[in-house]
Design an enzyme around this catalytic site. Structure first.
Site: not given
Ligand code: CMP
Length: 140
Positions: A11, A51, A87, A104, A114, A117, A128
């Protein structure tokens, strides 16, 4: 166990801090192989589409803002049990809850910034990957 493919994204918080190599090293050390990779800047439309499942969530707008704020590295990872393995090495979505040694825990800044993904199921991995790569860009 079967050989699987999964989509991984490094990211904008990680490309900005110039730590993509550290992320990739962690993935490779976990036994995952990069079989496709490119550094791109997503348009708003691409991020919104990617998303879409989170469209109703309160953080959706900020997530799209963040994912278009700088370059991302999109990659296809291949290996035994690749979806779960990716994961595991990424760690929990919230770095405060991520296990020691995970990407992470070691590199991410907060739940939004974070660093990575990873697809959460075989079905979503296929969707995806297809959103980001044509078949001839996956080179093994
Ligand atoms: P990702 O695995 O990319 O999938 C959705 C993303 O939303 C997640 O990682 C987080 O980086 C982002 N995100 C931001 N705020 C939140 C939240 N409150 N809960 C879950 N995901 C969040």
């Amino acid at each position: 166990m079967a050989v699987e493919r999964t989509l991984s994204i490094i990211k904008p918080d990680a490309t900005e801090r110039n730590i993509t190599g550290k992320v990739i090293a962690k993935l490779e050390e976990a036994g995952l192989r990069v079989v496709a990779q490119k550094r791109v800047r997503w348009s708003r439309e691409q991020a919104e589409k990617f998303y879409e499942v989170h469209k109703e969530r309160p953080f959706y707008g900020e997530l799209v803002d963040f994912m278009t704020s700088g370059p991302v590295v999109v990659q296809v990872l291949e290996g035994e049990d690749a979806i779960a393995k990716n994961r595991e090495v990424m760690g929990a979505t919230n770095p405060e809850e991520a296990a020691a040694g995970t990407i992470r825990k070691e590199l991410a800044e907060n739940i939004e910034r974070n660093s990575v993904h990873g697809s959460d199921s075989a079905e979503n991995a296929a969707i995806e990957i297809a959103l980001n790569f044509s078949d001839d860009e996956i080179v093994g």
